[in-house]
Scaffold this motif. Structure first.
Motif, short mmCIF file in Angstrom:
data_model
loop_
_atom_site.label_atom_id
_atom_site.label_comp_id
_atom_site.label_asym_id
_atom_site.label_seq_id
_atom_site.Cartn_x
_atom_site.Cartn_y
_atom_site.Cartn_z
N LYS A 1 0.84 -1.22 0.00
CA LYS A 1 0.00 0.00 0.00
C LYS A 1 0.87 1.25 0.00
O LYS A 1 0.62 2.22 -0.75
CB LYS A 1 -0.92 0.01 1.22
CG LYS A 1 -1.76 1.27 1.39
CD LYS A 1 -2.69 1.14 2.59
CE LYS A 1 -3.51 2.40 2.78
NZ LYS A 1 -2.71 3.53 3.28
N GLU B 1 -7.66 2.37 2.25
CA GLU B 1 -7.56 0.92 2.15
C GLU B 1 -8.35 0.37 0.97
O GLU B 1 -8.08 -0.74 0.50
CB GLU B 1 -8.05 0.27 3.46
CG GLU B 1 -7.11 0.41 4.63
CD GLU B 1 -7.11 1.82 5.23
OE1 GLU B 1 -8.08 2.57 4.96
OE2 GLU B 1 -6.14 2.17 5.93
N GLN C 1 -12.11 -3.67 3.76
CA GLN C 1 -11.56 -2.34 4.06
C GLN C 1 -11.52 -2.06 5.55
O GLN C 1 -10.54 -1.51 6.07
CB GLN C 1 -12.40 -1.27 3.32
CG GLN C 1 -11.89 0.15 3.48
CD GLN C 1 -12.49 0.85 4.69
OE1 GLN C 1 -13.54 0.43 5.20
NE2 GLN C 1 -11.83 1.90 5.16
N LEU D 1 -8.62 -3.94 7.30
CA LEU D 1 -7.33 -3.29 7.04
C LEU D 1 -7.20 -1.99 7.81
O LEU D 1 -6.12 -1.69 8.35
CB LEU D 1 -7.19 -3.04 5.53
CG LEU D 1 -7.02 -4.30 4.66
CD1 LEU D 1 -7.07 -3.93 3.19
CD2 LEU D 1 -5.71 -5.00 4.98
#
Length: 558
Positions: free
Chosen positions: A98, A106, A131, A134
């Motif tokens: 990321k 996310e 999402q 995370l």
């Protein structure tokens, strides 16, 4: 291209052959253990640098998926007490991905994993985390220190990949971190500078001090770092000897136990010259890795080789005649002599290597030894030397290495006659080719450049200086950079502990450690300047004393 077993073996063979690199970091120094984030950052820097130099490794994502992490303990950085679906090591890799792409949310990461089945398989992810999972992992499960390490690791990967010509998903930030003010410009008040210097000094000290080690048995009560802490403390005070310094250090140190002066000297005496040089090269190699991430470092390419001498020795040198030799000037005095190779020019002026000078060693042997060290650490184009290296064999050796040189020439009869002719013509500059005899009908071809000095105090041929170069007159302007080496020696000698000992190893260690303190100062100053101004000027922004004071605080780790 997917990494193969053979390509991975090739990378780690290369790492194993590097004299200034240890991997994994925790296994080479008591400074780190298997849960040390600074050690993990160093390991990623070491592996990624070698990884992307391999022709088969052209993907930053593949590196993230395969970088060895099995040895690292993530437990101290996991706020969750119970087990979860996703291991910390897996999430670490996911969030490095990321950060590599620079995604703020996310959602983009989830979409990326959904499209990349091969990446999911390599990460061992059966089902894609949503999402919210995370988000909680990053903001709640991970500690702040782990999040900072992920950002550092991603930046390191991007820089090393880009330096190797590998395509990267975004342009890496080549400064450490910006402190924005309301005006958008850095506030360069003294407090800001020292705050930044403190953080960077801490970072630098954690990189380089693991390279140093004493020949001590296990289970010693005094931590090894206390010895480097004391040596740094001695460098803070001019002409401070170990005994007096150790007594003062007891009161100023925050440690429970600190070494006595005689114990400190005894341990240093046990180190051989080669051990000291090898540790120094490892430390400088680590230091260079830290500053090489800045664009300003890539101005490197010019080095200066020189010899400096200690204060004249006035005692009895019986039995030490090969070590306490004559001074460079033609006098009846004696002194220890040390040779160095330093970065000069627009680069940050670091001392790349140092060595003692013994009676009977040729200048060619000294220069060749130091250039071997320099070229193992940095790219070298041009070599600057003083006139004491005016030797056709030295110049031929440098040319054979494919390097250029600029060296002043001693004025013999023919050079004096030419200078007199130039004076009569009122000519300021003159070039001529010259062949220097190497013996056995072999010659070294060079160019002699006569240059008239401005505002000379002389009225005869001494108004002229003569230089030798193998690359034409364009390199002559670079010789002015040599003044930095003399300025550097003044600071280096200021950082040396005082001693009356004739032990050659101890004397050399004091000089080498002073060279290291000087190099740390200049490296920290570079990083601070780039961080706060995005530029680098040779005039230091922070003082040497400030850096050493901060360094003294930071060496007490472990």
């Amino acid at each position: 291209m997917t990494p193969t077993c053979e390509s991975r073996r090739s990378v780690f063979r290369r790492i194993a052959r590097k004299s200034h690199v240890e991997w994994p970091e925790y296994d080479s120094t008591p400074l780190y253990d298997r849960s040390s984030l600074a050690g993990l950052e160093s390991d990623v820097r070491t592996v990624s640098e070698a990884w992307f130099d391999h022709d088969a490794h052209t993907s930053v994502e593949q590196f993230v998926c395969t970088c060895p992490l099995a040895y690292f303990r993530f437990d101290p950085y996991d706020h969750y007490a119970n087990s979860t679906c996703y291991e910390m090591a897996t999430l670490f890799r996911v969030f490095v991905l990321k950060e590599l792409h620079g995604w703020d949310h996310e959602t983009a990461l989830v979409e990326y994993l959904d499209r990349r089945s091969v990446i999911r398989e390599q990460l061992g992810i059966g089902s894609i985390p949503d999402q919210s999972t995370l988000w909680r992992s990053w903001h709640i499960r991970f500690t702040k220190d782990l999040r900072k390490t992920i950002e550092t690791v991603a930046r390191t990967i991007l820089i090393n990949a880009q330096n190797a010509g590998v395509t990267v998903p975004r342009e890496p930030d080549r400064t450490l971190r910006h402190y924005d003010t309301e005006s958008g410009q850095p506030d360069l008040d003294n407090g800001t500078v020292l705050e930044q210097a403190s953080e960077i000094t801490n970072h630098v000290s954690r990189i380089i001090f693991p390279a140093f080690s004493l020949n001590r048995s296990e289970g010693c009560e005094i931590h090894e770092n206390a010895y480097w802490d004391l040596q740094t403390y001695l460098g803070l005070r001019e002409n401070l000897a170990a005994n007096e310094g150790a007594r003062s250090f007891i009161h100023e140190s925050t440690r429970d136990r600190t070494p006595l002066g005689h114990a400190h000297r005894d341990h240093l005496r046990d180190l051989s010259i080669e051990q000291i040089r090898e540790m120094y090269r490892q430390a400088v190699g680590r230091l260079l890795e830290g500053v090489a991430a800045t664009e300003e470092f890539y101005r490197a390419g010019i080095v200066a080789v020189d010899i400096t001498e200690a204060d004249p020795f006035t005692g009895d040198r019986t039995g030490h005649e090969d070590e306490i030799i004559g001074t460079k000037e033609n006098t009846d005095e004696y002194a220890y002599q040390w040779a160095t190779v330093q970065l000069v020019g627009n680069a940050v002026p670091l001392v790349l290597d140092a060595r003692p000078v013994r009676r009977g060693e040729s200048r060619k042997e000294i220069v060749e030894d130091l250039l071997n060290s320099a070229e193992a650490l940095v790219h070298v184009d041009n070599v600057l030397m003083d006139r004491e290296f005016d030797s056709q064999h030295v110049l031929e050796m440098i040319s054979q290495r494919g390097l250029s040189y600029v060296v002043p020439k001693r004025m013999q009869t023919s050079e004096k006659a030419q200078a007199k002719r130039l004076l009569r013509r009122n000519q300021d500059r003159y070039e001529t080719d010259r062949k220097l005899h190497l013996g056995k009908n072999k010659w070294h071809e060079t160019t002699l450049i006569y240059r008239r000095k401005e505002n000379s105090e002389h009225e005869d041929h001494r108004q002229y200086s003569v230089f030798m170069t193998n690359r034409g007159s364009g390199h002559l302007t670079e010789y002015g950079y040599r003044w930095e080496i003399e300025s550097g020696y003044k600071s280096i000698k200021r950082f040396m502990a005082a001693t009356t000992s004739k032990n050659f190893g101890l004397r050399f260690f004091y000089f080498a450690f002073a060279c290291l303190l000087y190099s740390i100062w200049r490296a920290v100053d570079l990083l601070v300047q780039v961080e706060l101004t995005d530029e680098y000027e040779h005039s230091p922004l922070i003082t040497a004393d400030s850096t050493l004071t901060l360094l003294k605080k930071e060496t007490g780790i472990g």
